[in-house]
Design a protein around this motif. Structure first.
Motif, PDB file in Angstrom:
ATOM      1  N   GLY A 248       0.869  -1.274  -0.088  1.00 16.71           N
ATOM      2  CA  GLY A 248      -0.179   0.011  -0.153  1.00 16.71           C
ATOM      3  C   GLY A 248       0.841   1.425  -0.020  1.00 16.71           C
ATOM      4  N   VAL A 249       1.847   1.279   0.854  1.00 17.22           N
ATOM      5  CA  VAL A 249       2.837   2.566   0.891  1.00 17.22           C
ATOM      6  C   VAL A 249       3.445   2.738  -0.375  1.00 17.22           C
ATOM      7  CG1 VAL A 249       4.649   3.409   2.253  1.00 17.22           C
ATOM      8  CG2 VAL A 249       2.942   2.453   3.480  1.00 17.22           C
ATOM      9  N   SER A 250       3.957   1.525  -0.890  1.00 19.88           N
ATOM     10  CA  SER A 250       4.801   1.747  -2.017  1.00 19.88           C
ATOM     11  C   SER A 250       3.944   2.217  -3.134  1.00 19.88           C
ATOM     12  CB  SER A 250       5.680   0.530  -2.472  1.00 19.88           C
ATOM     13  OG  SER A 250       4.833  -0.579  -2.329  1.00 19.88           O
ATOM     14  N   LEU A 251       2.714   1.779  -3.541  1.00 19.33           N
ATOM     15  CA  LEU A 251       1.814   2.306  -4.327  1.00 19.33           C
ATOM     16  C   LEU A 251       1.457   3.624  -4.096  1.00 19.33           C
ATOM     17  CD1 LEU A 251      -0.619  -0.658  -4.722  1.00 19.33           C
ATOM     18  CD2 LEU A 251       0.966   0.118  -6.310  1.00 19.33           C
ATOM     19  N   ILE A 252       1.322   4.218  -2.772  1.00 16.60           N
ATOM     20  CA  ILE A 252       0.881   5.798  -2.715  1.00 16.60           C
ATOM     21  C   ILE A 252       2.055   6.472  -2.998  1.00 16.60           C
ATOM     22  CG2 ILE A 252       0.510   7.116  -0.730  1.00 16.60           C
ATOM     23  CD1 ILE A 252      -0.930   5.069   0.605  1.00 16.60           C
ATOM     24  N   ILE A 253       3.531   6.054  -2.594  1.00 16.70           N
ATOM     25  CA  ILE A 253       4.390   6.668  -2.841  1.00 16.70           C
ATOM     26  C   ILE A 253       4.666   6.731  -4.548  1.00 16.70           C
ATOM     27  CG2 ILE A 253       6.947   7.030  -2.722  1.00 16.70           C
ATOM     28  CD1 ILE A 253       6.775   5.751  -0.070  1.00 16.70           C
ATOM     29  N   GLU A 254       4.729   5.555  -5.072  1.00 16.68           N
ATOM     30  CA  GLU A 254       5.048   5.483  -6.564  1.00 16.68           C
ATOM     31  C   GLU A 254       3.884   6.060  -7.350  1.00 16.68           C
ATOM     32  OE1 GLU A 254       5.115   3.888 -10.484  1.00 16.68           O
ATOM     33  OE2 GLU A 254       3.440   3.797  -9.237  1.00 16.68           O
ATOM     34  N   GLN A 255       2.649   6.173  -7.105  1.00 11.14           N
ATOM     35  CA  GLN A 255       1.653   6.532  -7.648  1.00 11.14           C
ATOM     36  C   GLN A 255       1.210   8.076  -7.378  1.00 11.14           C
ATOM     37  OE1 GLN A 255      -0.166   3.231  -9.296  1.00 11.14           O
ATOM     38  NE2 GLN A 255      -2.245   3.938  -9.783  1.00 11.14           N
ATOM     39  N   LEU A 256       0.892   8.396  -6.193  1.00  9.88           N
ATOM     40  CA  LEU A 256       0.330   9.338  -5.552  1.00  9.88           C
ATOM     41  C   LEU A 256       1.477  10.599  -5.757  1.00  9.88           C
ATOM     42  CD1 LEU A 256      -2.499   8.312  -3.214  1.00  9.88           C
ATOM     43  CD2 LEU A 256      -2.566   8.649  -5.797  1.00  9.88           C
ATOM     44  N   ILE A 257       2.393  10.154  -5.086  1.00  6.38           N
ATOM     45  CA  ILE A 257       3.478  11.166  -4.786  1.00  6.38           C
ATOM     46  C   ILE A 257       4.469  11.511  -6.107  1.00  6.38           C
ATOM     47  CG2 ILE A 257       5.740  11.768  -3.213  1.00  6.38           C
ATOM     48  CD1 ILE A 257       3.971  10.352  -1.088  1.00  6.38           C
ATOM     49  N   LEU A 258       5.047  10.317  -6.557  1.00 10.92           N
ATOM     50  CA  LEU A 258       5.902  10.421  -7.743  1.00 10.92           C
ATOM     51  C   LEU A 258       5.421  10.564  -8.873  1.00 10.92           C
ATOM     52  CD1 LEU A 258       8.529   7.936  -6.182  1.00 10.92           C
ATOM     53  CD2 LEU A 258       8.285  10.403  -5.866  1.00 10.92           C
ATOM     54  N   GLY A 259       4.145  10.284  -9.124  1.00  8.69           N
ATOM     55  CA  GLY A 259       3.155  10.493 -10.335  1.00  8.69           C
ATOM     56  C   GLY A 259       3.377   9.269 -11.472  1.00  8.69           C
ATOM     57  N   ASP A 260       3.578   8.100 -10.605  1.00  7.67           N
ATOM     58  CA  ASP A 260       3.579   6.772 -11.601  1.00  7.67           C
ATOM     59  C   ASP A 260       4.829   6.672 -12.526  1.00  7.67           C
ATOM     60  OD1 ASP A 260       2.888   4.114 -12.067  1.00  7.67           O
ATOM     61  OD2 ASP A 260       1.138   4.655 -13.416  1.00  7.67           O
ATOM     62  N   PRO A 261       6.231   6.730 -12.115  1.00 13.82           N
ATOM     63  CA  PRO A 261       7.377   6.593 -12.926  1.00 13.82           C
ATOM     64  C   PRO A 261       7.427   5.378 -13.341  1.00 13.82           C
ATOM     65  CG  PRO A 261       7.893   6.914 -10.621  1.00 13.82           C
ATOM     66  CD  PRO A 261       6.405   7.222 -10.674  1.00 13.82           C
ATOM     67  N   LEU A 262       6.972   4.430 -12.681  1.00 11.81           N
ATOM     68  CA  LEU A 262       7.024   2.903 -13.261  1.00 11.81           C
ATOM     69  C   LEU A 262       5.737   2.387 -14.035  1.00 11.81           C
ATOM     70  CD1 LEU A 262       8.637   1.360  -9.872  1.00 11.81           C
ATOM     71  CD2 LEU A 262       9.696   2.437 -11.820  1.00 11.81           C
ATOM     72  N   ASN A 263       4.986   3.352 -14.103  1.00  9.92           N
ATOM     73  CA  ASN A 263       3.683   3.026 -14.981  1.00  9.92           C
ATOM     74  C   ASN A 263       3.089   1.819 -14.439  1.00  9.92           C
ATOM     75  OD1 ASN A 263       2.309   3.976 -16.992  1.00  9.92           O
ATOM     76  ND2 ASN A 263       3.157   2.959 -18.740  1.00  9.92           N
ATOM     77  N   TRP A 264       2.688   1.859 -13.134  1.00 10.83           N
ATOM     78  CA  TRP A 264       1.849   0.678 -12.529  1.00 10.83           C
ATOM     79  C   TRP A 264       0.338   0.800 -12.809  1.00 10.83           C
ATOM     80  CZ3 TRP A 264       4.583  -0.080  -7.088  1.00 10.83           C
ATOM     81  CH2 TRP A 264       5.715  -0.590  -7.035  1.00 10.83           C
ATOM     82  N   LYS A 265      -0.093   2.167 -12.883  1.00  9.37           N
ATOM     83  CA  LYS A 265      -1.370   2.336 -13.216  1.00  9.37           C
ATOM     84  C   LYS A 265      -2.410   1.534 -12.553  1.00  9.37           C
ATOM     85  CE  LYS A 265      -1.249   3.828 -18.071  1.00  9.37           C
ATOM     86  NZ  LYS A 265      -0.289   3.172 -19.161  1.00  9.37           N
ATOM     87  N   PHE A 266      -2.195   1.720 -11.254  1.00  4.04           N
ATOM     88  CA  PHE A 266      -3.093   0.976 -10.168  1.00  4.04           C
ATOM     89  C   PHE A 266      -4.200   1.926  -9.928  1.00  4.04           C
ATOM     90  CE2 PHE A 266      -0.731  -2.906  -9.085  1.00  4.04           C
ATOM     91  CZ  PHE A 266      -1.816  -3.635  -8.635  1.00  4.04           C
ATOM     92  N   THR A 267      -5.360   1.694  -9.927  1.00  2.00           N
ATOM     93  CA  THR A 267      -6.364   2.558  -9.409  1.00  2.00           C
ATOM     94  C   THR A 267      -6.713   2.497  -7.898  1.00  2.00           C
ATOM     95  OG1 THR A 267      -8.127   1.117  -9.631  1.00  2.00           O
ATOM     96  CG2 THR A 267      -7.814   2.417 -11.463  1.00  2.00           C
ATOM     97  N   GLY A 268      -7.078   3.585  -7.444  1.00  4.81           N
ATOM     98  CA  GLY A 268      -7.435   3.453  -5.812  1.00  4.81           C
ATOM     99  C   GLY A 268      -8.126   2.341  -5.550  1.00  4.81           C
ATOM    100  N   THR A 269      -9.333   2.337  -6.046  1.00  2.00           N
ATOM    101  CA  THR A 269     -10.090   1.161  -5.843  1.00  2.00           C
ATOM    102  C   THR A 269      -9.435  -0.075  -5.833  1.00  2.00           C
ATOM    103  OG1 THR A 269     -11.622   2.475  -7.545  1.00  2.00           O
ATOM    104  CG2 THR A 269     -12.650   0.629  -6.434  1.00  2.00           C
ATOM    105  N   ALA A 270      -8.820  -0.463  -6.825  1.00  2.00           N
ATOM    106  CA  ALA A 270      -7.830  -1.851  -6.927  1.00  2.00           C
ATOM    107  C   ALA A 270      -6.998  -2.115  -5.717  1.00  2.00           C
ATOM    108  CB  ALA A 270      -7.058  -1.987  -8.084  1.00  2.00           C
ATOM    109  N   MET A 271      -6.408  -0.969  -5.253  1.00  2.00           N
ATOM    110  CA  MET A 271      -5.935  -0.613  -3.974  1.00  2.00           C
ATOM    111  C   MET A 271      -6.486  -1.282  -2.961  1.00  2.00           C
ATOM    112  SD  MET A 271      -2.956   2.073  -4.102  1.00  2.00           S
ATOM    113  CE  MET A 271      -2.822   2.485  -2.297  1.00  2.00           C
ATOM    114  N   LEU A 272      -7.604  -0.665  -2.873  1.00  2.00           N
ATOM    115  CA  LEU A 272      -8.555  -0.841  -1.558  1.00  2.00           C
ATOM    116  C   LEU A 272      -8.930  -2.227  -1.529  1.00  2.00           C
ATOM    117  CD1 LEU A 272     -10.667   2.255  -1.374  1.00  2.00           C
ATOM    118  CD2 LEU A 272      -9.093   1.246   0.563  1.00  2.00           C
TER     119      LEU A 272
END
Ligand code: UDP
Ligand code: MG
Length: 327
Positions: A248-272
């Protein structure tokens, strides 16, 4: 007890639907016993057989026989307990009625008992009588049990046993409903010796210990002997929580903070979704385990007697003693 006191033995035989083999079993047993210098009684415990086993046993014309008739099928472990509780002699041998435990070894059991052992345990050497699946089952069972429990079971140890009166008296005090005879006897301790044997093939009928029954037995044994499953699942819960929060934390950092540099494209709903599934899984698993324990407490709190004996059908016992006996 000195050697001179060891002059009488009770043979306890649980019987469940053994009509085809029980008469010849009895003959071979009597032959062996008659050769030994010892007083004996044979206690057949009819465990609610639905075939003619009981009438065949009753037709046997022999003063040394007693017959305990349980009012329904309670299972071998409880049938053995009933037989042990109703025996009076200085030693007790437990023996399967299907001929798989070789009666020829009885003299060796008695010899070891007379030379000082309180418990003589039959160890199954090779198991030509055991199916491939049976072997796998028992290896998994022993390994898993010994991993999980602080009390180890010896691989190959069976219910083919001789116990001294002092062990039997203690055994009769144990009140648990879900019981495995050999485990309880091991738990009691005392001086032990071993006799190795090759199990015979079952000549008639079928083994009634199905895989399902064995699994039930294993679960009972584990739950009654060790609280480790509770801990194990708690550890698993901690691990899953840890991993899911890491994810969860790495997704938040990767996606929300860094703007998805690794192109994971996870939606918030999927995470939840992932998190919720993990958490629900943990809760369900631990609830399942806890409920096993609670069901044991529930069983025990009912304080039922271990078994019910049909006094009218039983032979050779003082009724008073049967009525008084409770777990
Ligand atoms: N038995 C019993 N009650 C049962 C099942 C078995 O008293 O519910 C008896 C059976 O008649 C036999 C012994 O227990 O004398 C061992 O049973 P089985 O041969 O089915 O088991 P296995 O040889 O697989 O241990
Ligand atoms: Mg058998």
């Amino acid at each position: 007890m000195t050697v001179n006191d060891k002059k009488s033995i009770s043979i306890v035989v649980p019987v469940y639907n053994e009509e085809k083999g029980i008469a010849s079993f009895h003959n071979s047993l009597i032959k062996v016993l008659n050769k030994i210098d010892i007083d004996f009684e044979i206690i057949y415990v009819d465990d609610g057989s639905s075939d003619n086993s009981l009438s065949i046993i009753k037709q046997i014309n022999d003063n040394n026989i007693k017959v305990v008739v349980l009012s329904r099928n309670f299972g071998k472990e409880i049938a053995l307990s009933a037989g042990v509780a109703l025996s009076h002699n200085q030693g007790i041998i437990m023996l399967d009625g299907d001929g798989q435990h070789p009666v020829d070894l009885i003299p060796e059991f008695i010899h070891k008992w007379r030379s000082g052992a309180d418990v003589v345990i039959g160890i199954r050497r090779n198991s030509k009588a055991q199916s491939f699946m049976g072997k796998i089952n028992s290896i998994i069972f022993y390994k898993f049990f010994n991993f999980i429990s602080s009390q180890k079971i010896i691989i190959g140890s069976t219910d083919f046993r001789l116990i001294d009166r002092c062990v039997a008296d203690e055994f009769n005090q144990l009140g648990e409903q879900n019981r495995m005879t050999r485990y309880l006897i091991d738990w009691l301790g005392f001086e032990r010796q071993f006799v190795e044997f090759d199990a015979n093939e079952r000549e008639h009928g079928e083994a009634t210990y199905s895989t399902r029954k064995l699994i039930d037995l294993a679960i009972n044994l584990i739950v009654s002997s060790s609280p480790k499953p509770l801990y194990l699942f708690s550890y698993l819960g901690v691990l899953i929580c840890f991993l899911s929060s890491l994810l969860g934390v790495s997704l938040i950092i990767e996606q929300l903070i860094l703007g998805d540099p690794l192109n994971w494209k996870f939606t918030g709903t999927a995470m939840l979704g992932i998190l919720v599934i993990f958490l629900v899984g943990i809760v369900l698993m631990s609830q399942g385990i806890i409920s096993l324990y609670i069901s044991r407490i529930h069983d025990q709190s009912k304080e039922r007697p271990l078994y019910v004996i049909d006094i009218r059908k039983s032979v050779g016992f003082n009724n008073q003693k049967i009525l008084k006996h409770k777990s």
